[in-house]
Design an enzyme around this catalytic site. Structure first.
Site, PDB file in Angstrom:
ATOM      1  N   ARG A 150      -2.388  -0.105  -6.002  1.00 62.45           N
ATOM      2  CA  ARG A 150      -1.627   1.033  -5.315  1.00 62.45           C
ATOM      3  C   ARG A 150      -1.368   2.083  -6.028  1.00 62.45           C
ATOM      4  O   ARG A 150      -1.111   1.942  -7.300  1.00 62.45           O
ATOM      5  CB  ARG A 150      -0.170   0.351  -4.696  1.00 62.45           C
ATOM      6  CG  ARG A 150      -0.232  -0.725  -3.976  1.00 62.45           C
ATOM      7  CD  ARG A 150       0.929  -1.274  -3.439  1.00 62.45           C
ATOM      8  NE  ARG A 150       0.915  -2.267  -2.500  1.00 62.45           N
ATOM      9  CZ  ARG A 150       1.265  -3.631  -2.807  1.00 62.45           C
ATOM     10  NH1 ARG A 150       1.391  -4.058  -4.141  1.00 62.45           N
ATOM     11  NH2 ARG A 150       1.235  -4.481  -2.130  1.00 62.45           N
ATOM     12  N   LYS A 174       5.212  -4.439  -4.705  1.00 60.78           N
ATOM     13  CA  LYS A 174       6.038  -4.246  -3.886  1.00 60.78           C
ATOM     14  C   LYS A 174       6.779  -5.823  -3.754  1.00 60.78           C
ATOM     15  O   LYS A 174       6.368  -6.563  -4.220  1.00 60.78           O
ATOM     16  CB  LYS A 174       5.451  -4.317  -2.111  1.00 60.78           C
ATOM     17  CG  LYS A 174       4.923  -3.193  -1.946  1.00 60.78           C
ATOM     18  CD  LYS A 174       4.549  -3.013  -0.452  1.00 60.78           C
ATOM     19  CE  LYS A 174       4.150  -1.703   0.045  1.00 60.78           C
ATOM     20  NZ  LYS A 174       3.848  -1.453   1.356  1.00 60.78           N
ATOM     21  N   HIS A 240      -5.456   5.183  -1.683  1.00 57.65           N
ATOM     22  CA  HIS A 240      -5.558   3.743  -0.860  1.00 57.65           C
ATOM     23  C   HIS A 240      -7.018   3.654  -0.418  1.00 57.65           C
ATOM     24  O   HIS A 240      -7.341   2.647  -0.052  1.00 57.65           O
ATOM     25  CB  HIS A 240      -4.373   4.027   0.283  1.00 57.65           C
ATOM     26  CG  HIS A 240      -3.840   2.716   0.245  1.00 57.65           C
ATOM     27  ND1 HIS A 240      -2.849   2.422  -0.581  1.00 57.65           N
ATOM     28  CD2 HIS A 240      -3.661   1.761   1.362  1.00 57.65           C
ATOM     29  CE1 HIS A 240      -2.330   1.179  -0.158  1.00 57.65           C
ATOM     30  NE2 HIS A 240      -2.979   0.841   0.942  1.00 57.65           N
ATOM     31  N   ARG A 243      -8.421   1.569  -2.795  1.00 56.10           N
ATOM     32  CA  ARG A 243      -7.946   0.015  -2.971  1.00 56.10           C
ATOM     33  C   ARG A 243      -8.478  -0.393  -1.518  1.00 56.10           C
ATOM     34  O   ARG A 243      -8.845  -1.709  -1.570  1.00 56.10           O
ATOM     35  CB  ARG A 243      -6.199   0.323  -2.724  1.00 56.10           C
ATOM     36  CG  ARG A 243      -5.677  -1.123  -2.373  1.00 56.10           C
ATOM     37  CD  ARG A 243      -4.159  -0.920  -2.304  1.00 56.10           C
ATOM     38  NE  ARG A 243      -3.495  -1.785  -1.779  1.00 56.10           N
ATOM     39  CZ  ARG A 243      -3.091  -3.124  -2.468  1.00 56.10           C
ATOM     40  NH1 ARG A 243      -3.226  -3.174  -3.835  1.00 56.10           N
ATOM     41  NH2 ARG A 243      -2.256  -4.005  -2.020  1.00 56.10           N
ATOM     42  N   HIS A 266      -0.838  -9.023  -1.785  1.00 56.91           N
ATOM     43  CA  HIS A 266      -0.225  -9.105  -0.489  1.00 56.91           C
ATOM     44  C   HIS A 266       0.719 -10.487  -0.191  1.00 56.91           C
ATOM     45  O   HIS A 266       0.258 -11.445  -0.868  1.00 56.91           O
ATOM     46  CB  HIS A 266      -1.249  -9.232   0.937  1.00 56.91           C
ATOM     47  CG  HIS A 266      -1.832  -7.899   0.948  1.00 56.91           C
ATOM     48  ND1 HIS A 266      -3.082  -7.659   1.627  1.00 56.91           N
ATOM     49  CD2 HIS A 266      -1.418  -6.522   0.555  1.00 56.91           C
ATOM     50  CE1 HIS A 266      -3.659  -6.402   1.500  1.00 56.91           C
ATOM     51  NE2 HIS A 266      -2.495  -5.805   1.088  1.00 56.91           N
ATOM     52  N   TYR A 275      -9.524  -6.942   6.453  1.00 58.50           N
ATOM     53  CA  TYR A 275     -10.695  -6.602   5.781  1.00 58.50           C
ATOM     54  C   TYR A 275     -11.815  -7.425   6.310  1.00 58.50           C
ATOM     55  O   TYR A 275     -13.063  -7.262   6.144  1.00 58.50           O
ATOM     56  CB  TYR A 275     -10.498  -6.927   3.967  1.00 58.50           C
ATOM     57  CG  TYR A 275      -9.747  -5.799   3.486  1.00 58.50           C
ATOM     58  CD1 TYR A 275      -9.870  -4.293   3.813  1.00 58.50           C
ATOM     59  CD2 TYR A 275      -8.181  -6.254   3.126  1.00 58.50           C
ATOM     60  CE1 TYR A 275      -9.160  -3.424   3.083  1.00 58.50           C
ATOM     61  CE2 TYR A 275      -7.405  -5.224   2.773  1.00 58.50           C
ATOM     62  CZ  TYR A 275      -7.821  -3.958   2.679  1.00 58.50           C
ATOM     63  OH  TYR A 275      -6.975  -2.944   2.301  1.00 58.50           O
TER      64      TYR A 275
END
Length: 300
Positions: A150, A174, A240, A243, A266, A275
């Site tokens: 990120r 995150k 992004h 990414r 994630h 994806y």
């Protein structure tokens, strides 16, 4: 004359909890603050205490925001913020029931992320290094594409976070979740050349901004737009996008959804599953080649 009450006062302890105990990012805090401000403002207009709202009132709030023109995605975020606050109130004994239980916002259509194909990604990252900031730009782009970081993770890197001999970078993602991600050979070489020019010490930012602090995400975004045009890519290029491209290309080559989830950091594999839709053509070719009932009979 009495000063007007602060409409955010009821939710401020929850925001403090997110900031100091959960260590939420500034971006997350801003989002919660905006969404809960909207709830408090709406409740004040109904002449109702925000902590005493029931399920019908929450539905009324979401409906009112819908009439104001908010998109399904924004309504989902509004409801998620409300749910987080009311659940916190419930855990702390401030309310007896959660008024958001069982309430759903309108379903948002899921947009597939745009990606670069491998040739476009190669054209983007291979920027000239014999120009001012060329080595920095090359290292920055190679690392984004090599490791699927990120932009916030890239900007906060110090040299101590990179183990170039082992080909690893350790980032704090995150939810304060730490992960280590491989760094490819092209990115390692670019980073070594950039470190040789910048002379960064162990505790120095890998990509310093003005004044020697960390570079800002906005600076990276603006620089990428310029570099993309110079490299002949006239589409909307942003951090992004690299990414997304990283995830799509790794999944296409490996078929390992769990592995891609770990690489991206994630928490929920459902986030990674988008994806699989991008690579449907590849999966269809694998199916046609592998499934005994899918193979076409050779023409005579």
């Amino acid at each position: 004359m009495t000063a007007p009450a602060d409409p955010l006062a009821p939710v401020q302890p929850f925001l403090d909890h997110l900031q100091f105990e959960r260590r939420a990012s500034a971006h997350t805090l801003d989002a919660y603050r905006r969404d809960l401000t909207a709830l408090c403002t709406w409740a004040a207009g109904q002449d109702t205490g925000v902590e005493s709202l029931d399920g019908a009132a929450i539905r009324g709030f979401i409906a009112a925001e819908h009439r104001r023109g908010l998109s399904p995605a924004s309504l989902q975020r509004r409801l998620s913020a409300c749910r987080g606050w009311f659940r916190w109130l419930l855990r702390n004994g401030r309310i007896g029931t959660d008024p958001t239980a069982g309430i759903r916002a309108p379903k948002a259509s899921r947009k597939l992320p745009q990606v670069l194909d491998p040739d476009e990604a190669k054209a983007l990252v291979e920027v000239p290094t014999d120009v001012p900031l060329g080595l920095r730009d090359r290292a920055m782009l190679e690392l984004l594409y090599s490791s699927g970081l990120r932009v916030s993770e890239l900007c906060q890197l110090c040299w101590r976070d990179l183990q170039l001999d082992d080909g690893l970078v350790t980032v704090l993602g995150k939810g304060n979740r730490q992960r280590s991600v491989p760094v490819g050979s092209h990115a390692r070489r670019a980073l070594e050349e950039w470190r040789g020019e910048s002379g960064g010490g162990r505790d120095s930012p890998v990509f310093p901004g003005r004044g020697g602090g960390f570079i800002s995400p906005r600076t990276v975004q603006a620089r990428m737009r310029v570099l993309a045009q110079r490299q002949g890519l006239f589409k909307r290029v942003h951090p992004h996008l690299l990414r997304h491209s990283f995830a799509s290309h790794v999944l296409e080559s490996s078929g390992d959804l769990r592995g891609v989830q770990e690489l991206l950091g994630h928490a929920d594999i459902a986030t990674t599953q988008i994806y699989t839709h991008l690579d449907f053509g590849h999966l269809a070719r694998v199916y046609d080649a592998a499934h005994p009932r899918a193979r076409r009979k050779p023409e005579k």
